[in-house]
Design a protein around this motif. Structure first.
Motif, PDB file in Angstrom:
ATOM      1  N   ALA A   3       0.841  -1.202   0.000  1.00  0.00           N
ATOM      2  CA  ALA A   3       0.000   0.000   0.000  1.00  0.00           C
ATOM      3  C   ALA A   3       0.876   1.253   0.000  1.00  0.00           C
ATOM      4  O   ALA A   3       0.608   2.207  -0.737  1.00  0.00           O
ATOM      5  N   ASP A   4       1.944   1.224   0.835  1.00  0.00           N
ATOM      6  CA  ASP A   4       2.864   2.368   0.865  1.00  0.00           C
ATOM      7  C   ASP A   4       3.545   2.554  -0.487  1.00  0.00           C
ATOM      8  O   ASP A   4       3.742   3.682  -0.942  1.00  0.00           O
ATOM      9  N   LEU A   5       3.916   1.427  -1.142  1.00  0.00           N
ATOM     10  CA  LEU A   5       4.553   1.503  -2.448  1.00  0.00           C
ATOM     11  C   LEU A   5       3.599   2.110  -3.475  1.00  0.00           C
ATOM     12  O   LEU A   5       4.005   2.968  -4.280  1.00  0.00           O
ATOM     13  N   VAL A   6       2.315   1.722  -3.437  1.00  0.00           N
ATOM     14  CA  VAL A   6       1.315   2.284  -4.358  1.00  0.00           C
ATOM     15  C   VAL A   6       1.166   3.785  -4.097  1.00  0.00           C
ATOM     16  O   VAL A   6       1.157   4.595  -5.037  1.00  0.00           O
ATOM     17  N   LYS A   7       1.081   4.154  -2.823  1.00  0.00           N
ATOM     18  CA  LYS A   7       0.980   5.571  -2.474  1.00  0.00           C
ATOM     19  C   LYS A   7       2.220   6.335  -2.954  1.00  0.00           C
ATOM     20  O   LYS A   7       2.118   7.434  -3.488  1.00  0.00           O
ATOM     21  N   ARG A   8       3.406   5.714  -2.741  1.00  0.00           N
ATOM     22  CA  ARG A   8       4.652   6.363  -3.139  1.00  0.00           C
ATOM     23  C   ARG A   8       4.686   6.552  -4.653  1.00  0.00           C
ATOM     24  O   ARG A   8       5.091   7.617  -5.143  1.00  0.00           O
ATOM     25  N   GLN A   9       4.259   5.548  -5.398  1.00  0.00           N
ATOM     26  CA  GLN A   9       4.256   5.670  -6.859  1.00  0.00           C
ATOM     27  C   GLN A   9       3.280   6.759  -7.312  1.00  0.00           C
ATOM     28  O   GLN A   9       3.590   7.539  -8.207  1.00  0.00           O
ATOM     29  N   ALA A  10       2.121   6.804  -6.666  1.00  0.00           N
ATOM     30  CA  ALA A  10       1.148   7.849  -7.013  1.00  0.00           C
ATOM     31  C   ALA A  10       1.726   9.232  -6.682  1.00  0.00           C
ATOM     32  O   ALA A  10       1.606  10.168  -7.472  1.00  0.00           O
ATOM     33  N   HIS A  11       2.357   9.339  -5.524  1.00  0.00           N
ATOM     34  CA  HIS A  11       2.952  10.602  -5.117  1.00  0.00           C
ATOM     35  C   HIS A  11       4.102  10.981  -6.062  1.00  0.00           C
ATOM     36  O   HIS A  11       4.246  12.152  -6.445  1.00  0.00           O
ATOM     37  N   THR A  12       4.911   9.984  -6.427  1.00  0.00           N
ATOM     38  CA  THR A  12       6.008  10.227  -7.383  1.00  0.00           C
ATOM     39  C   THR A  12       5.447  10.719  -8.706  1.00  0.00           C
ATOM     40  O   THR A  12       5.993  11.647  -9.318  1.00  0.00           O
ATOM     41  N   GLU A  13       4.350  10.149  -9.158  1.00  0.00           N
ATOM     42  CA  GLU A  13       3.718  10.588 -10.414  1.00  0.00           C
ATOM     43  C   GLU A  13       3.202  12.017 -10.282  1.00  0.00           C
ATOM     44  O   GLU A  13       3.358  12.821 -11.202  1.00  0.00           O
ATOM     45  N   GLU A  14       2.611  12.353  -9.135  1.00  0.00           N
ATOM     46  CA  GLU A  14       2.154  13.727  -8.901  1.00  0.00           C
ATOM     47  C   GLU A  14       3.341  14.701  -8.962  1.00  0.00           C
ATOM     48  O   GLU A  14       3.236  15.783  -9.560  1.00  0.00           O
ATOM     49  N   ILE A  15       4.460  14.291  -8.355  1.00  0.00           N
ATOM     50  CA  ILE A  15       5.652  15.148  -8.361  1.00  0.00           C
ATOM     51  C   ILE A  15       6.157  15.316  -9.791  1.00  0.00           C
ATOM     52  O   ILE A  15       6.506  16.426 -10.212  1.00  0.00           O
ATOM     53  N   ARG A  16       6.186  14.223 -10.570  1.00  0.00           N
ATOM     54  CA  ARG A  16       6.617  14.322 -11.975  1.00  0.00           C
ATOM     55  C   ARG A  16       5.710  15.276 -12.756  1.00  0.00           C
ATOM     56  O   ARG A  16       6.196  16.100 -13.529  1.00  0.00           O
ATOM     57  N   GLU A  17       4.403  15.161 -12.573  1.00  0.00           N
ATOM     58  CA  GLU A  17       3.465  16.061 -13.264  1.00  0.00           C
ATOM     59  C   GLU A  17       3.688  17.507 -12.826  1.00  0.00           C
ATOM     60  O   GLU A  17       3.642  18.427 -13.637  1.00  0.00           O
ATOM     61  N   TRP A  18       3.925  17.689 -11.533  1.00  0.00           N
ATOM     62  CA  TRP A  18       4.184  19.024 -10.996  1.00  0.00           C
ATOM     63  C   TRP A  18       5.457  19.605 -11.629  1.00  0.00           C
ATOM     64  O   TRP A  18       5.487  20.765 -12.038  1.00  0.00           O
ATOM     65  N   ILE A  19       6.514  18.767 -11.718  1.00  0.00           N
ATOM     66  CA  ILE A  19       7.770  19.211 -12.336  1.00  0.00           C
ATOM     67  C   ILE A  19       7.545  19.550 -13.800  1.00  0.00           C
ATOM     68  O   ILE A  19       8.040  20.577 -14.295  1.00  0.00           O
ATOM     69  N   LEU A  20       6.788  18.726 -14.518  1.00  0.00           N
ATOM     70  CA  LEU A  20       6.483  19.015 -15.925  1.00  0.00           C
ATOM     71  C   LEU A  20       5.726  20.327 -16.060  1.00  0.00           C
ATOM     72  O   LEU A  20       6.015  21.123 -16.960  1.00  0.00           O
TER      73      LEU A  20
END
Length: 145
Positions: A33-50
């Motif tokens: 569950a933490d890994l799924v949350k981390r991946q979702a958060h990482t994707e949000e950060i990537r979108e934010w950076i883009l």
């Protein structure tokens, strides 16, 4: 009795093993569950950076436009200052020319007055000369025109 003790120890180990398996399964599901949350958060950060990169590109474009406009504005300001300077010089020249015109009018009036005075004096001299010649009986030639 030692057999009972082994069985009892075996049962305790089995129970502990089951408990450990349950704890491991809980930890693994929590980690998943933490890994799924981390991946979702990482994707949000990537979108934010883009998005920040897009905004940065837009700002760079606007900065280039501003730089061009600023250079153009500086050139126009320089041109306007030159035009103001030229206008000031022309206004001074016009003022000087107005003074010259007034002086020329005064001189023209003075010359006209002198001309009138000279004409009157010459007319008077001609009249006196004509009268004197007539008194002496000298015929005057007739002027044409």
């Amino acid at each position: 009795e030692s057999f009972k003790s082994v069985r009892s120890d075996q049962a305790i180990c089995s129970a502990r093993e089951g408990s450990l398996d349950n704890e491991m399964a809980t930890m693994n599901s929590t980690l998943d569950a933490d890994l799924v949350k981390r991946q979702a958060h990482t994707e949000e950060i990537r979108e934010w950076i883009l998005e920040l990169r897009r905004q940065n590109q837009a700002m760079v474009g606007e900065l280039k436009k501003y730089s061009v406009q600023s250079k153009e504005n500086n050139k126009l300001t320089g041109d306007m200052n030159k035009m103001k300077e030229e206008k000031y010089k022309l206004e001074k020249e016009v003022a000087r020319m107005k003074i010259d015109l007034e002086n020329l009018k005064v001189q023209g009036n003075e010359l006209q007055n002198k001309l009138n005075s000279d004409h009157d004096m010459c007319s008077e001299a001609v009249t006196i000369l004509k009268k004197s010649l007539e008194e002496q009986g000298i015929a005057l030639p007739q002027l044409e025109g």
